[in-house]
Scaffold this motif. Structure first.
Motif, PDB file in Angstrom:
ATOM      1  N   PHE A 145       0.865  -1.179   0.000  1.00 36.19           N
ATOM      2  CA  PHE A 145       0.000   0.000   0.000  1.00 36.19           C
ATOM      3  C   PHE A 145       0.908   1.238   0.000  1.00 36.19           C
ATOM      4  O   PHE A 145       2.111   1.153   0.237  1.00 36.19           O
ATOM      5  CB  PHE A 145      -0.865   0.023   1.266  1.00 36.19           C
ATOM      6  CG  PHE A 145      -1.839  -1.129   1.346  1.00 36.19           C
ATOM      7  CD1 PHE A 145      -3.131  -0.985   0.880  1.00 36.19           C
ATOM      8  CD2 PHE A 145      -1.468  -2.350   1.900  1.00 36.19           C
ATOM      9  CE1 PHE A 145      -4.033  -2.036   0.946  1.00 36.19           C
ATOM     10  CE2 PHE A 145      -2.362  -3.410   1.968  1.00 36.19           C
ATOM     11  CZ  PHE A 145      -3.650  -3.249   1.493  1.00 36.19           C
ATOM     12  N   LEU A 153      -1.430   9.982   1.137  1.00 38.46           N
ATOM     13  CA  LEU A 153      -1.229   8.737   1.886  1.00 38.46           C
ATOM     14  C   LEU A 153      -0.233   7.788   1.213  1.00 38.46           C
ATOM     15  O   LEU A 153      -0.066   6.661   1.664  1.00 38.46           O
ATOM     16  CB  LEU A 153      -2.579   8.028   2.068  1.00 38.46           C
ATOM     17  CG  LEU A 153      -3.520   8.741   3.044  1.00 38.46           C
ATOM     18  CD1 LEU A 153      -4.940   8.208   2.944  1.00 38.46           C
ATOM     19  CD2 LEU A 153      -3.011   8.586   4.470  1.00 38.46           C
ATOM     20  N   CYS A 249     -10.971  16.557  10.440  1.00 35.51           N
ATOM     21  CA  CYS A 249     -10.390  16.150  11.733  1.00 35.51           C
ATOM     22  C   CYS A 249     -11.469  15.610  12.667  1.00 35.51           C
ATOM     23  O   CYS A 249     -11.257  14.606  13.357  1.00 35.51           O
ATOM     24  CB  CYS A 249      -9.671  17.326  12.400  1.00 35.51           C
ATOM     25  SG  CYS A 249      -8.121  17.705  11.580  1.00 35.51           S
ATOM     26  N   LEU A 252     -12.353  12.134  11.684  1.00 35.81           N
ATOM     27  CA  LEU A 252     -11.371  11.143  12.153  1.00 35.81           C
ATOM     28  C   LEU A 252     -11.492  10.929  13.655  1.00 35.81           C
ATOM     29  O   LEU A 252     -11.412   9.791  14.136  1.00 35.81           O
ATOM     30  CB  LEU A 252      -9.955  11.589  11.771  1.00 35.81           C
ATOM     31  CG  LEU A 252      -9.705  11.584  10.262  1.00 35.81           C
ATOM     32  CD1 LEU A 252      -8.377  12.234   9.923  1.00 35.81           C
ATOM     33  CD2 LEU A 252      -9.736  10.150   9.721  1.00 35.81           C
ATOM     34  N   HIS A 422      -3.365 -14.223  -3.224  1.00 37.60           N
ATOM     35  CA  HIS A 422      -4.550 -15.048  -2.952  1.00 37.60           C
ATOM     36  C   HIS A 422      -4.723 -15.218  -1.456  1.00 37.60           C
ATOM     37  O   HIS A 422      -3.747 -15.243  -0.704  1.00 37.60           O
ATOM     38  CB  HIS A 422      -4.389 -16.440  -3.580  1.00 37.60           C
ATOM     39  CG  HIS A 422      -4.162 -16.389  -5.054  1.00 37.60           C
ATOM     40  ND1 HIS A 422      -5.155 -16.625  -5.970  1.00 37.60           N
ATOM     41  CD2 HIS A 422      -3.051 -16.093  -5.776  1.00 37.60           C
ATOM     42  CE1 HIS A 422      -4.662 -16.494  -7.195  1.00 37.60           C
ATOM     43  NE2 HIS A 422      -3.383 -16.162  -7.102  1.00 37.60           N
ATOM     44  N   LEU A 441      -1.165 -16.296   0.024  1.00 36.09           N
ATOM     45  CA  LEU A 441      -0.232 -16.695  -1.046  1.00 36.09           C
ATOM     46  C   LEU A 441       0.085 -15.489  -1.921  1.00 36.09           C
ATOM     47  O   LEU A 441      -0.820 -14.815  -2.421  1.00 36.09           O
ATOM     48  CB  LEU A 441      -0.885 -17.798  -1.905  1.00 36.09           C
ATOM     49  CG  LEU A 441      -0.224 -18.085  -3.249  1.00 36.09           C
ATOM     50  CD1 LEU A 441       1.176 -18.639  -3.069  1.00 36.09           C
ATOM     51  CD2 LEU A 441      -1.073 -19.073  -4.054  1.00 36.09           C
ATOM     52  N   PHE A 559       0.960   3.418  17.181  1.00 32.12           N
ATOM     53  CA  PHE A 559      -0.119   3.902  16.319  1.00 32.12           C
ATOM     54  C   PHE A 559       0.398   4.017  14.883  1.00 32.12           C
ATOM     55  O   PHE A 559       1.486   4.581  14.688  1.00 32.12           O
ATOM     56  CB  PHE A 559      -0.534   5.289  16.824  1.00 32.12           C
ATOM     57  CG  PHE A 559      -1.725   5.891  16.135  1.00 32.12           C
ATOM     58  CD1 PHE A 559      -2.978   5.817  16.719  1.00 32.12           C
ATOM     59  CD2 PHE A 559      -1.589   6.571  14.925  1.00 32.12           C
ATOM     60  CE1 PHE A 559      -4.085   6.404  16.101  1.00 32.12           C
ATOM     61  CE2 PHE A 559      -2.682   7.143  14.306  1.00 32.12           C
ATOM     62  CZ  PHE A 559      -3.925   7.065  14.900  1.00 32.12           C
ATOM     63  N   GLN A 562       0.095  -2.583  12.562  1.00 33.13           N
ATOM     64  CA  GLN A 562       0.815  -3.419  11.594  1.00 33.13           C
ATOM     65  C   GLN A 562       0.690  -2.902  10.168  1.00 33.13           C
ATOM     66  O   GLN A 562      -0.319  -2.316   9.816  1.00 33.13           O
ATOM     67  CB  GLN A 562       0.240  -4.837  11.601  1.00 33.13           C
ATOM     68  CG  GLN A 562       0.259  -5.528  12.915  1.00 33.13           C
ATOM     69  CD  GLN A 562      -0.718  -6.695  12.948  1.00 33.13           C
ATOM     70  OE1 GLN A 562      -1.413  -6.978  11.982  1.00 33.13           O
ATOM     71  NE2 GLN A 562      -0.765  -7.379  14.069  1.00 33.13           N
ATOM     72  N   GLY A 563       1.680  -3.228   9.365  1.00 35.05           N
ATOM     73  CA  GLY A 563       1.624  -2.897   7.940  1.00 35.05           C
ATOM     74  C   GLY A 563       2.754  -1.956   7.563  1.00 35.05           C
ATOM     75  O   GLY A 563       3.127  -1.096   8.359  1.00 35.05           O
ATOM     76  N   LEU A 602      -6.621   9.571  27.451  1.00 36.44           N
ATOM     77  CA  LEU A 602      -7.544   8.950  26.483  1.00 36.44           C
ATOM     78  C   LEU A 602      -7.233   7.462  26.312  1.00 36.44           C
ATOM     79  O   LEU A 602      -8.129   6.630  26.217  1.00 36.44           O
ATOM     80  CB  LEU A 602      -7.425   9.648  25.127  1.00 36.44           C
ATOM     81  CG  LEU A 602      -8.199  10.963  24.964  1.00 36.44           C
ATOM     82  CD1 LEU A 602      -7.879  11.615  23.624  1.00 36.44           C
ATOM     83  CD2 LEU A 602      -9.704  10.701  25.081  1.00 36.44           C
TER      84      LEU A 602
END
Ligand code: NAD
Ligand code: LYC
Length: 606
Positions: A145, A153, A249, A252, A422, A441, A559, A562-563, A602
């Motif tokens: 991504f 982004l 904002c 979000l 896949h 996969l 924050f 993952q990724g 928070l």
């Protein structure tokens, strides 16, 4: 002992076959005016070949310069006699995953002097690569991504551009092809309208719900995409964004504590379609939609159509190599085989690090790209666990690791027009989150045939697996178990997708959670944090500052999680906050402490 899935030598010394880009038939035709992208369907083969040659030479050039950097001085010009106390850096980054590299490079371009210390012999961590028998394997998966030429982004593209790097990418015509229970087959096409049309054709009675759920995702994605992304822990920036883009904002802020599954249930009733949304979330969060923060789900469910999934020519490992080179070009250093064992504290402040060979390095700030479990469980004494970290560990547990199988196969085993990615869950939705239940996969050679010898494809197969399954086994049993479990997974793929798969295998290497732990230095080989129960969206996820003065964290236990794109964002945020703290960006100490206290409070609500 685990079988190494990475080369134990420097991968840059190996010779490689010349890449043959033309033998396969990639099925894409995306053309972008400003962004370098391949167009094999319509493009001229001569030009394409030239660009592949150029790119290949570039890869070799950067590999050689990296080799030089790692090899000749071995330490990027750093004093080996332990006289480093005077050499105060602005920041030391522990680990060169994408999170650490983005934090390091962003700081370097702001004028900071950075030292990145990497335990392994090449940069990238789980976005690294290894070479075997003419194959270039991605260590992690190959779904990228944030690698397009548009919007705010495209954080991977931006991170590279910040240090003057640009990579050629191959647009993927589909993000993933789902093969699900009851023979539900859904291809996530690059074009949003194609995907939605296909999904509606499978669930015509839910047309309205499908449109409403994905439109809600777009609302969030568009809000995100309209912001300049910097540290949410820096009040001048945060308030500035609220002032300039109040609606976005507030949108979000509204979705921050919400999860995708709850929102899907507002619009969708069909249990099978809800299970499909679970699978959509699971592939990026390893949990179902009810536990996946809505902001993260929206980010990936829309970016795949907005910027699209783009694969870097030559493999994912090129991203880290380029960032490492960019860091060096900015006058900062990266040092390999540098295993940090301790963070040095002075009067409660992080001031330096100690390596396993006894050397010490000092800096104004220390940024850890190790997981928070490793940072606070190993690099600092466990009994010093701050309350903030206790809170994190109360809300999040370590996600399981993976069993990964890298195969080289004869190319003719794949039917024509096979998709690159896949996801397979054959019979029972209840198996989705269970170890070995579903199979991921990737076949990156569908897009870039230069990654494998001529007439071969790479199959990178992975499935969730926990370290407990692999511990305490004598070597022989461990090896036998690897073969057995991998054989079961390959048999399932053979049955579902590729008849004759087993007999087409010419190369096989199996990695277990122990392998991931060993080579990525990640506690239990974890893929990252996973909510213990139903989380309040992203509310409980810590940002980059920690309770220890001068110590910051970056990577997937920060924050937004993952990724690769997520850790790149955490790197951008971290660099901004650190730059403000060392005087390279504006800051307001009074607002700082008010905001940091509010954010801390928070998080306790999560
Ligand atoms: N898109 C994809 O499919 C894909 C592919 C690969 C990875 N990923 C993502 O990447 C994320 C991880 O990125 P990241 O940046 O947080 O971390 P990372 O695990 O990739 O990198 C951390 C680096 O720190 C190094 N390190 C750890 N402890 C150290 C120590 N004590 N001393 C020196 N070096 C040390 C490791 O060797 C590693 O290189 C994962 O969550 C995963 O989601 C995604
Ligand atoms: C502060 C406060 C309180 C408030 C304020 C409000 C606001 C302003 C807010 C804001 C926010 C923001 C900016 C946010 C952001 C976010 C983001 C960027 C996010 C991102 C995310 C991302 C992600 C999560 C991603 C992920 C991905 C992944 C994981 C991937 C993976 C993949 C794979 C595994 C693949 C699969 C494969 C196959 C199928 C083969």
């Amino acid at each position: 002992m685990a079988l190494p899935i990475f080369s134990s030598q420097s991968p840059f010394t190996k010779s490689q076959n010349f890449p043959s880009f033309f033998h396969k038939n990639p099925n894409f035709s995306f053309i972008s005016p400003n962004f370098k992208s391949f167009q094999p369907r319509n493009g001229k083969l001569g030009d394409l070949k030239k660009r592949v040659v150029e790119n290949y030479s570039l890869r070799l050039d950067s590999a050689l310069s990296l080799e030089k950097e790692v090899g000749s001085s071995g330490n990027g010009g750093i004093d080996n006699n332990n006289n480093n106390r005077e050499k105060i850096y602005d920041a030391i980054v522990i680990g060169s995953g994408i999170g650490g590299l983005v934090a390091g490079t962003q700081l370097a371009v702001k004028g900071a002097k950075v030292l990145v210390l990497e335990k392994y012999i090449i940069p990238g961590g789980s976005s690294g690569f290894y070479e075997r028998d003419g194959y270039t394997f991605d260590v992690g998966s190959s779904v990228m991504f944030g690698f397009s030429d548009k919007g705010n982004l495209n954080l991977i593209t931006q991170a590279l551009a910040a240090v003057g790097c640009e990579m050629e990418v191959i647009p993927d015509p589909s993000t993933v092809h789902f093969h699900l229970p009851n023979n539900l087959s859904v291809r996530v096409h690059r074009e949003y309208i194609d995907f939605i049309t296909e999904l509606i054709s499978k669930f015509p009675h839910e047309k309205d719900g499908i449109n409403k759920f994905y439109s809600e995702c777009w609302k969030i994605f568009n809000a995100l995409n309209s912001l300049e992304l910097k540290s949410l822990e820096e009040p001048l920036y945060l308030f500035g964004q609220f002032f300039q883009k109040p609606v976005e904002c507030l949108t979000l802020a509204y979705y921050l504590p919400q999860n995708a599954g709850d929102i899907a249930r507002k619009f969708i009733k069909d249990p099978e379609l809800l299970s499909f949304i679970d699978a959509e979330c699971f592939i990026v969060s390893t949990v179902n939609a009810l536990q996946t923060p809505m902001i993260n789900a929206s980010m990936v469910l829309c970016d795949r159509h907005f910027g699209g999934i783009n694969y870097p020519v030559g493999g994912v490992g090129g991203i880290a190599k380029s960032l490492a080179k960019g860091l060096h070009d900015q006058g900062s250093n990266i040092m390999y085989k540098a295993n940090v064992t301790n963070i040095i504290l002075q009067d409660g402040k992080a001031v330096g690090v100690k390596l396993s060979d006894g050397r010490e390095f000092f800096a104004k700030t220390i940024i850890s790209n190790a997981t928070r479990w490793d940072t606070f469980g190993k690099l600092l004494k466990k009994q010093d666990l701050p309350e903030e970290e206790e809170n994190f560990q109360r809300v999040y547990v370590k996600a399981p690791s993976f069993l990964s199988i890298h195969l080289g196969v004869k190319a003719d085993v794949l039917p024509p027009d096979t998709d690159c990615h896949h996801f397979i869950l054959e019979n029972d939705w209840d198996e989705l989150e269970k170890p070995y239940g579903s199979i991921f996969l990737s076949i990156p050679t569908v897009l870039d045939s230069s990654l494998a010898p001529e007439g071969r494809h790479i199959l990178h197969i992975f499935t969730t697996s926990s370290i407990e399954d692999w511990q305490g086994l004598p070597q022989k049993e461990y090896e036998a178990k690897k073969e057995l479990v991998a054989d079961g997974i390959i048999s399932r793929l053979e049955k579902k997708l590729f008849p004759g798969l087993k007999s087409s295998i010419v190369f096989k290497e199996i990695g277990t959670p122990k392998t991931h732990r060993r080579y990525l230095a990640r506690d239990s080989g974890t893929y990252g944090p996973m909510p213990r129960r139903v989380p309040k969206g992203l509310l409980g996820m810590p940002f980059n500052t920690t309770a220890i003065d001068g110590l910051y964290c970056v990577g997937d236990s920060c924050f937004p999680g993952q990724g690769v794109i997520a850790v790149a964002f955490s790197g951008v945020m971290c660099a901004h906050r650190v730059a403000a703290d060392i005087g390279l960006e504006k800051k307001s100490p009074i607002l700082d402490s008010a905001l940091l206290r509010t954010l801390g409070w928070l998080r306790t609500l999560a």
